[in-house]
Each structure stands twice: as C-alpha cells, then as structure tokens.
Write an enzyme that holds these catalytic residues in place. Sequence first.
Site, mmCIF file in Angstrom:
data_model
loop_
_atom_site.group_PDB
_atom_site.id
_atom_site.type_symbol
_atom_site.label_atom_id
_atom_site.label_comp_id
_atom_site.label_asym_id
_atom_site.label_seq_id
_atom_site.Cartn_x
_atom_site.Cartn_y
_atom_site.Cartn_z
ATOM 1 N N CYS A 162 -17.855 -18.625 25.768
ATOM 2 C CA CYS A 162 -16.910 -19.638 25.290
ATOM 3 C C CYS A 162 -17.477 -21.047 25.272
ATOM 4 O O CYS A 162 -16.821 -21.973 24.798
ATOM 5 C CB CYS A 162 -15.648 -19.600 26.150
ATOM 6 S SG CYS A 162 -14.974 -17.938 26.353
ATOM 7 N N HIS A 294 -10.661 -27.283 28.204
ATOM 8 C CA HIS A 294 -10.924 -25.885 27.873
ATOM 9 C C HIS A 294 -9.586 -25.149 27.814
ATOM 10 O O HIS A 294 -9.343 -24.382 26.888
ATOM 11 C CB HIS A 294 -11.864 -25.264 28.907
ATOM 12 C CG HIS A 294 -12.385 -23.923 28.507
ATOM 13 N ND1 HIS A 294 -13.064 -23.721 27.327
ATOM 14 C CD2 HIS A 294 -12.310 -22.709 29.122
ATOM 15 C CE1 HIS A 294 -13.399 -22.443 27.227
ATOM 16 N NE2 HIS A 294 -12.954 -21.815 28.299
ATOM 17 N N GLU A 305 -9.635 -26.166 36.199
ATOM 18 C CA GLU A 305 -10.042 -27.290 35.355
ATOM 19 C C GLU A 305 -9.339 -28.574 35.785
ATOM 20 O O GLU A 305 -9.962 -29.640 35.849
ATOM 21 C CB GLU A 305 -9.743 -26.990 33.889
ATOM 22 C CG GLU A 305 -10.221 -28.072 32.946
ATOM 23 C CD GLU A 305 -10.212 -27.667 31.484
ATOM 24 O OE1 GLU A 305 -10.830 -28.388 30.667
ATOM 25 O OE2 GLU A 305 -9.595 -26.637 31.156
ATOM 26 N N LYS A 326 -5.916 -25.040 22.130
ATOM 27 C CA LYS A 326 -5.873 -23.575 22.060
ATOM 28 C C LYS A 326 -4.439 -23.070 21.970
ATOM 29 O O LYS A 326 -4.191 -21.967 21.486
ATOM 30 C CB LYS A 326 -6.561 -22.958 23.283
ATOM 31 C CG LYS A 326 -8.074 -23.077 23.300
ATOM 32 C CD LYS A 326 -8.666 -22.396 24.518
ATOM 33 C CE LYS A 326 -10.190 -22.454 24.533
ATOM 34 N NZ LYS A 326 -10.710 -23.821 24.769
ATOM 35 N N HIS A 331 -7.911 -19.196 21.120
ATOM 36 C CA HIS A 331 -9.237 -19.349 21.728
ATOM 37 C C HIS A 331 -10.276 -18.727 20.799
ATOM 38 O O HIS A 331 -10.348 -17.504 20.661
ATOM 39 C CB HIS A 331 -9.245 -18.646 23.084
ATOM 40 C CG HIS A 331 -10.448 -18.939 23.931
ATOM 41 N ND1 HIS A 331 -11.644 -19.397 23.414
ATOM 42 C CD2 HIS A 331 -10.647 -18.830 25.269
ATOM 43 C CE1 HIS A 331 -12.505 -19.562 24.389
ATOM 44 N NE2 HIS A 331 -11.924 -19.230 25.532
ATOM 45 N N PHE A 390 -17.224 -17.706 30.626
ATOM 46 C CA PHE A 390 -17.553 -16.597 31.514
ATOM 47 C C PHE A 390 -19.051 -16.642 31.805
ATOM 48 O O PHE A 390 -19.858 -17.001 30.947
ATOM 49 C CB PHE A 390 -17.213 -15.255 30.861
ATOM 50 C CG PHE A 390 -15.749 -14.887 30.934
ATOM 51 C CD1 PHE A 390 -14.880 -15.532 31.780
ATOM 52 C CD2 PHE A 390 -15.259 -13.853 30.153
ATOM 53 C CE1 PHE A 390 -13.541 -15.179 31.846
ATOM 54 C CE2 PHE A 390 -13.933 -13.486 30.211
ATOM 55 C CZ PHE A 390 -13.067 -14.154 31.063
#
Length: 402
Positions: A162, A294, A305, A326, A331, A390
Amino acid sequence: MKRVVITGAGTINALGQNVPQTLAAMREGVCGIGPLSFRDVERLQIQIGGQVRDFHAEARYNRQQISLYDRFTLFTLEAAREAIEQSGLVFSGELAARTGVVLGTAGGGVSTWDDNYRAVYEEGKNRVHPFVVPKLMNNAAASHVSMEWNLKGPSFTVSTACASSNHAMAQAFAMVRSGMAPAMVTGGSESMLCFGGVKAWEGLRVMSRDACRPFSANRNGMVQGEGAGIFVFEEMSHAMKRGADILCEVVGFAMTSDASDIVMPSKAGAARAITGALEDARIDREEVGYINAHGTGTAANDKTECAAVADAFGPHADNLMISSTKSMHGHLIGGTGAVELLACIMALRDGVIAPTIGYEEPDPECALDVVPNTAREAKVKVALSNAFAFGGMNAVLALRAV
C-alpha cells in the site's frame, strides 16, 4: 539540490475519470463505493468496492493494444495522458533522453492472472495468449508509458504493497532534486477488483461489507478500490522558464521500516516517517496544516496512525486537519497514495480540505480533527501524504503551496 514542482496531474478512479471530476467529488463528499460487478461476484463475502464504472477502453485503443494491456495499465495510460497534456511537455531530444517513469503497483496485472488461471485450471485449456507475461508483469504500465511518450530516462516499478505509489513518487522526486532528470512521470495504479483479487483480501478478514468509515468508532474494515494517479514532477527552474502552470512544490519525503510485524502497524515506524519527511523538507511541524491520512478504516491502522501523528506533532496535532479520502474512493492498494496526492494538491492550491465521509461516532483513540463528512475551506501552506503498508513499509511525502 534542485527544487521540484508538479506541473501535471491525471487520474481515473471511482470518483471520476479525470482530475476535475475527482476533485469535484471530493469537495462534495461523494461516495464512489458501491456494489461490485464482475464474474462470480456472488461467490464473494465482500461485494462492495470503489470500482471504475463506464470505462470503455475500446473507444480509445484498438484490439491489438487491448490484448497487451491489463486493466491497471489502461488506467495508467489514461491518467498519464491527462497529466502529460496538462504539463505541456513534449518529450524529444535531451529532455526525452533524461526523463523517465517511476510507478507504483502492488499486484500488477491481477485481472490477467485471474483470467488465465481460470482458463487453465477451470476451463481445462492448455494454451494461453503469448503476451500473458508482458501483460501481467508489474512493470508493464511503466514500460507502456515510456514507449507511448518517448521517455528514455530511468524507468522502473516499485512494489511495496500500500506504500508503492508514495515510494515511487519519492524516488522520482529524489531523481529530479538531485539533477539526475529534469522531469519524471510518476504515480501508481492498481486494479485488483476481480474474483481472485477480492477473494485473496477476504482471507485477511480486514474488509468491510458495507462501508469505509475511517476514524469512526464503529468502523469495521477497509474497502478496496481501483484506478490510477499520475503526475509530472519537474525541476522548478525548468518549469518556470517555459511558463508552466505549477500545481504545488514537492519539498521532502521519508521512508522507514517498522521491522516488527508483517501486518500490524507500528506507531514508532509511522512517526519516524512523518518526522523524517519534515526534516528532509526543512519544515517546522507548526507549518503543516493538512495531512492526507493512510486512514484505511481498520481498527488497528486508524488508532495507530492517530497516535503516530500525535507523537510527531506534539501539541500542534490539535491544530491539524487530517482526513482519509479512502472513505470515498476506496483503498487502491499500490495506487492509493497517488490518487490521494490529489487531495493534498486541492488543499494547497484551492484551499479545500477533502472530508472523511462515513464518520458516525467519535473514537477517543482517534481524537484529531478528521474533517468529518463535509469538506472545509482553509488556507494551507504545507501538506503531508501518508502511506503505511503491510510489511511495515512507510512512506510520507511533504508538499508546499506555490
């Protein structure tokens, strides 16, 4: 060190098939997430996504071209055309020789993999198209952009889940800033919305069945999207000399690794990326007005976050606006940072902060100004774009109004 500006932007995503449509949707808080439409979708537990609708490749490309292009490449070419046309650059001679392409994608030609696995394993066919490998390879989009616009400089693809787009744009920025290239085409794309692509994500159990609600206490997971965002990064004096319309300046970046867990995010790793971007840009944290988060809508990401932002900014965190688009376009995995950079440009250039839609309940662990549900007018001089992937791969970009 050279100064770097953005002189062209292009996109296609669930909110629009160009930049004006996308920014208008962001300003209005439009939700581009809806029921998915593709083969065997009824077999999936997750049946929603930010799918690009009414995209007709046949109107622009002939059959031979389409046989070479996966959907993620088609998206990239569409967005690149818009960005390069806006930039006004024509690539020939020395400019063509030194300008390259750095793009991000997590999966590359996922639809091509899916279609051909079906053909071989389900339908029993023993042959596939001879161009399956060139179609599905992760660097296909970058290669086709370089060929279409005669870009002969450094060109490659970054794949860091991502964070792919932010890593790619950081590399392009570094090349222009160092003087290696006068301009670079950069960004990212993704198209995982097919049966196999969604089924794989289902296995992680991080997907929502109804909506993406970043930072809301009742959030229940992420929602996949698809599309592309492409930009022209250009050395500032080069752009000014030719009278280019400058969208904003790219002033810094940082990349860190959590080195801790393959799926669980780290507050420390994210905070180091944020502070590193500020240090690279030589920006005081009090100058930052907006962060495009994010903000995936998962329980783990959002609280981590927010904690990282609080750590990095201290008391100034209470004065920041932070939102996740998002919630509107989904996403886009490897392409997400590129599309989200548009929200930063809108904040810096137009003074409009894109909202976090779907916000319903305050979460004490996400106690920042997340610009809930409605866009806001505000003067912003500096914006950050966060991407945390990830594998603990973090990349943050810093941009300044011009």
